[in-house]
Design a protein around this motif. Structure first.
Motif, PDB file in Angstrom:
ATOM      1  N   ILE A   9      -6.345   5.949  -1.742  1.00  0.00           N
ATOM      2  CA  ILE A   9      -5.429   4.820  -1.891  1.00  0.00           C
ATOM      3  C   ILE A   9      -5.111   4.539  -3.354  1.00  0.00           C
ATOM      4  N   THR A  10      -6.139   4.530  -4.209  1.00  0.00           N
ATOM      5  CA  THR A  10      -5.925   4.192  -5.615  1.00  0.00           C
ATOM      6  C   THR A  10      -5.236   5.305  -6.388  1.00  0.00           C
ATOM      7  N   SER A  11      -5.124   6.489  -5.819  1.00  0.00           N
ATOM      8  CA  SER A  11      -4.424   7.583  -6.494  1.00  0.00           C
ATOM      9  C   SER A  11      -2.977   7.720  -6.029  1.00  0.00           C
ATOM     10  N   LYS A  12      -2.532   6.804  -5.167  1.00  0.00           N
ATOM     11  CA  LYS A  12      -1.133   6.816  -4.762  1.00  0.00           C
ATOM     12  C   LYS A  12      -0.247   6.520  -5.974  1.00  0.00           C
ATOM     13  N   MET A  13       0.873   7.223  -6.070  1.00  0.00           N
ATOM     14  CA  MET A  13       1.760   7.057  -7.208  1.00  0.00           C
ATOM     15  C   MET A  13       2.466   5.702  -7.200  1.00  0.00           C
ATOM     16  N   PHE A  14       2.814   5.232  -6.002  1.00  0.00           N
ATOM     17  CA  PHE A  14       3.554   3.976  -5.887  1.00  0.00           C
ATOM     18  C   PHE A  14       2.703   2.944  -5.154  1.00  0.00           C
ATOM     19  N   ILE A  15       2.731   1.709  -5.654  1.00  0.00           N
ATOM     20  CA  ILE A  15       1.906   0.669  -5.056  1.00  0.00           C
ATOM     21  C   ILE A  15       2.316   0.383  -3.615  1.00  0.00           C
ATOM     22  N   ALA A  16       3.597   0.571  -3.290  1.00  0.00           N
ATOM     23  CA  ALA A  16       4.039   0.338  -1.912  1.00  0.00           C
ATOM     24  C   ALA A  16       3.305   1.269  -0.953  1.00  0.00           C
ATOM     25  N   ASP A  17       3.108   2.543  -1.361  1.00  0.00           N
ATOM     26  CA  ASP A  17       2.361   3.493  -0.522  1.00  0.00           C
ATOM     27  C   ASP A  17       0.893   3.105  -0.443  1.00  0.00           C
ATOM     28  N   ALA A  18       0.336   2.630  -1.563  1.00  0.00           N
ATOM     29  CA  ALA A  18      -1.070   2.215  -1.572  1.00  0.00           C
ATOM     30  C   ALA A  18      -1.283   1.011  -0.651  1.00  0.00           C
ATOM     31  N   ARG A  19      -0.347   0.074  -0.660  1.00  0.00           N
ATOM     32  CA  ARG A  19      -0.466  -1.080   0.227  1.00  0.00           C
ATOM     33  C   ARG A  19      -0.505  -0.654   1.685  1.00  0.00           C
ATOM     34  N   MET A  20       0.403   0.242   2.064  1.00  0.00           N
ATOM     35  CA  MET A  20       0.437   0.677   3.465  1.00  0.00           C
ATOM     36  C   MET A  20      -0.835   1.420   3.847  1.00  0.00           C
ATOM     37  N   SER A  21      -1.332   2.282   2.959  1.00  0.00           N
ATOM     38  CA  SER A  21      -2.558   3.030   3.258  1.00  0.00           C
ATOM     39  C   SER A  21      -3.759   2.102   3.376  1.00  0.00           C
ATOM     40  N   LEU A  22      -3.825   1.103   2.513  1.00  0.00           N
ATOM     41  CA  LEU A  22      -4.926   0.144   2.585  1.00  0.00           C
ATOM     42  C   LEU A  22      -4.827  -0.684   3.859  1.00  0.00           C
ATOM     43  N   GLY A  23      -3.627  -1.127   4.184  1.00  0.00           N
ATOM     44  CA  GLY A  23      -3.444  -1.868   5.431  1.00  0.00           C
ATOM     45  C   GLY A  23      -3.820  -1.053   6.639  1.00  0.00           C
ATOM     46  N   SER A  24      -3.453   0.226   6.626  1.00  0.00           N
ATOM     47  CA  SER A  24      -3.785   1.127   7.731  1.00  0.00           C
ATOM     48  C   SER A  24      -5.292   1.277   7.885  1.00  0.00           C
ATOM     49  N   ALA A  25      -5.997   1.477   6.767  1.00  0.00           N
ATOM     50  CA  ALA A  25      -7.453   1.645   6.810  1.00  0.00           C
ATOM     51  C   ALA A  25      -8.141   0.397   7.361  1.00  0.00           C
ATOM     52  N   THR A  33       4.686  -7.973   1.101  1.00  0.00           N
ATOM     53  CA  THR A  33       4.374  -9.063   0.167  1.00  0.00           C
ATOM     54  C   THR A  33       2.884  -9.162  -0.146  1.00  0.00           C
ATOM     55  N   LEU A  34       2.097  -8.216   0.345  1.00  0.00           N
ATOM     56  CA  LEU A  34       0.650  -8.246   0.103  1.00  0.00           C
ATOM     57  C   LEU A  34       0.317  -7.586  -1.232  1.00  0.00           C
ATOM     58  N   TRP A  35      -0.784  -8.015  -1.830  1.00  0.00           N
ATOM     59  CA  TRP A  35      -1.325  -7.400  -3.046  1.00  0.00           C
ATOM     60  C   TRP A  35      -0.236  -7.140  -4.088  1.00  0.00           C
ATOM     61  N   PRO A  36       0.391  -8.206  -4.595  1.00  0.00           N
ATOM     62  CA  PRO A  36       1.481  -8.040  -5.565  1.00  0.00           C
ATOM     63  C   PRO A  36       0.991  -7.485  -6.891  1.00  0.00           C
ATOM     64  N   GLY A  37       1.840  -6.729  -7.553  1.00  0.00           N
ATOM     65  CA  GLY A  37       1.498  -6.173  -8.853  1.00  0.00           C
ATOM     66  C   GLY A  37       2.053  -4.783  -9.022  1.00  0.00           C
ATOM     67  N   GLU A  38       1.736  -4.193 -10.166  1.00  0.00           N
ATOM     68  CA  GLU A  38       2.218  -2.839 -10.477  1.00  0.00           C
ATOM     69  C   GLU A  38       1.259  -1.775  -9.976  1.00  0.00           C
ATOM     70  N   SER A  39      -0.013  -2.132  -9.815  1.00  0.00           N
ATOM     71  CA  SER A  39      -1.032  -1.167  -9.394  1.00  0.00           C
ATOM     72  C   SER A  39      -1.949  -1.831  -8.383  1.00  0.00           C
ATOM     73  N   ILE A  40      -2.396  -1.060  -7.407  1.00  0.00           N
ATOM     74  CA  ILE A  40      -3.291  -1.603  -6.391  1.00  0.00           C
ATOM     75  C   ILE A  40      -4.636  -1.979  -7.017  1.00  0.00           C
ATOM     76  N   LEU A  41      -4.991  -1.356  -8.149  1.00  0.00           N
ATOM     77  CA  LEU A  41      -6.269  -1.644  -8.801  1.00  0.00           C
ATOM     78  C   LEU A  41      -6.300  -3.036  -9.408  1.00  0.00           C
ATOM     79  N   SER A  42      -5.148  -3.501  -9.845  1.00  0.00           N
ATOM     80  CA  SER A  42      -5.097  -4.822 -10.485  1.00  0.00           C
ATOM     81  C   SER A  42      -4.422  -5.864  -9.613  1.00  0.00           C
ATOM     82  N   ALA A  43      -3.974  -5.488  -8.439  1.00  0.00           N
ATOM     83  CA  ALA A  43      -3.272  -6.424  -7.566  1.00  0.00           C
ATOM     84  C   ALA A  43      -4.214  -7.508  -7.066  1.00  0.00           C
ATOM     85  N   SER A  44      -3.702  -8.711  -6.978  1.00  0.00           N
ATOM     86  CA  SER A  44      -4.512  -9.849  -6.546  1.00  0.00           C
ATOM     87  C   SER A  44      -5.041  -9.652  -5.133  1.00  0.00           C
ATOM     88  N   GLY A  45      -6.360  -9.755  -4.971  1.00  0.00           N
ATOM     89  CA  GLY A  45      -7.000  -9.646  -3.670  1.00  0.00           C
ATOM     90  C   GLY A  45      -7.282  -8.236  -3.206  1.00  0.00           C
TER      91      GLY A  45
END
Length: 423
Positions: free
Chosen positions: A74-90, A46-58
């Motif tokens: 992270i920003t080159s991930k195809m799916f935002i779900a993968d970007a969220r996990m990678s950002l959380g991991s970092a 439920t973190l960083w909602p949106g279609e892209s991690i670049l425009s996701a809130s927060g």
């Protein structure tokens, strides 16, 4: 475990400017606490909602707290779900290193052991040397990110300007502890169901004959812990009897329990129980091989065997405003390597909600160490607030815009689903 050498993403300078750090008398920080293990879980669904991690809130602020190299991945991930996990991991890795070493967030530096792309991440000092007394590992799957870390409470050496000094010869030392973690989601089964329908459950298990031993695969095919009925009641292995040899879906199984109850149920429920047990094996094995970061490239995978395997009973899925609950915790698995018991390792696996299982492994000087219960991290309270307070000597982190990406590409597309979880 054989010694692991570093492939640094930080250049190791040996110029005359850098050399004094080898010669100056260090300052030693004294710690009185004993070693400890940390287990964190972050739910990014439920973190960083949106279609892209670049425009996701927060997300822009969270991205500003990590390196540009990580931002690009992270920003080159195809799916935002993968970007969220990678950002959380970092973020989790940096929070753990900063807290464990007591250094500002901005001073955290990470390199890789062994393989520069798939090697296990580790903390390094300002000139690229690995820092002793700390180890950590992350895993992510289907929106969840977990971290296990070891704080050896080591007496670190400091240069006169206040930087922690790393060690000159990287490797596993006496007294060190290695940690590994893995997450599996047991409902990711579309390909499994297709194969099982065509070749039977035994055919699907044999796909993994390069990973599991003959004895492990036999147990996966024909042993079962328990079967959960549609009404929530369970049948144990004794009740099921030789029906545990069933390897096909969509068959009716009729039996009489030890209590005298006549029951008929679909073999689909039996196969579900066996799949859960298979993923228990997989979760154990991945956590163990990630101790040293060798992953599924390890040449001894089939010689690493697990016995007394039992899948933990699931918890409850989050419904409405409730929080998903933890299920059973199991810590009595037996580990063997080349047929001999491995006695310097502790492992634990725990169910979360209905479909997740998280496993942890610690190995080395583990006497007196316990794998604690997982702490479910709150992004704002546990990570972002801490990062803001500890970024530098001030209490405000710099506001950095996330990088612009004109072409969406995924650098991990060539990795297997298992390899892509290691970073």
């Amino acid at each position: 475990m054989k010694e692991q050498f570093l492939s640094l993403d930080i250049p190791l300078s040996l110029s005359s400017k850098a050399m004094p750090y080898f010669d100056l008398q260090p300052v030693t920080a004294v710690t009185e606490d004993g070693p400890e293990i940390t287990c964190w879980l972050l739910d990014t669904r439920t973190l960083w909602p949106g279609e892209s991690i670049l425009s996701a809130s927060g997300a822009a602020y969270a991205l500003s707290l990590i390196t540009s190299a990580e931002q690009n991945i992270i920003t080159s991930k195809m799916f935002i779900a993968d970007a969220r996990m990678s950002l959380g991991s970092a973020l989790m890795k940096r929070a753990f290193i900063s807290k464990t070493l007591g250094i500002p967030w901005k001073d955290v530096k990470i390199a890789r052991k062994g393989n520069e792309k798939h090697g296990k991440p580790c903390a390094v000092d300002h000139i690229g040397r690995p820092i002793g007394g700390i180890d950590f590992n992350v895993s992510h799957q289907n929106g969840l990110v977990t971290l296990i870390g070891w704080n050896g409470q080591r007496n670190h050496r400091y240069s006169p300007n206040g930087h922690i000094q790393g060690v000159l010869s990287p490797g596993v030392r006496r007294g060190d502890v290695m940690v590994g973690a893995d997450i599996v989601c047991v409902n990711e089964r579309e390909s499994a169901q297709t194969t099982i329908d065509m070749e039977g459950f035994d055919g699907w298990v044999d796909i993994y004959d390069s990973i599991f031993s003959d004895e492990e695969r036999w147990s996966m095919k024909y042993d079962v812990d328990c079967v959960t009925m549609l009404d929530g009641t369970t049948l144990n292995a004794h009740d099921i009897g030789r029906h545990d040899r069933c390897i096909s879906r969509h068959k009716d199984i009729s039996l009489t329990t030890a209590a005298g109850r006549d029951i008929t149920f679909s073999s689909e429920l039996l196969i579900e129980a066996k799949l859960r047990r298979f993923y228990t094996y997989f979760c154990y094995k991945e956590a163990y091989i990630k101790l040293a970061g060798e992953a599924l490239l390890a040449p001894w995978l089939r010689q690493l065997e697990f016995f007394n395997v039992r899948s933990p009973k699931p918890g409850c899925v989050a419904r409405c405003s409730t929080i998903g609950t933890w299920g059973e915790e199991v810590d009595d698995v037996e580990v063997k390597m080349h047929g001999r018991v491995v006695d310097d390792v502790k492992m634990k696996i725990q169910a979360f909600e209905e479909d997740f299982m998280l496993s942890c492994a610690i190995q080395g000087n583990i006497q007196g160490l316990k794998i604690p219960a997982f702490h479910k991290c709150h992004l704002e309270k546990d990570i972002l607030s801490y990062a803001g307070e500890r970024f530098t000597t001030t209490s405000t982190a710099p506001q950095v815009k996330s990088p612009e990406v004109t072409t969406v590409k995924c650098p991990d597309v060539l990795l297997s689903p298992w390899e892509s979880r290691y970073w």
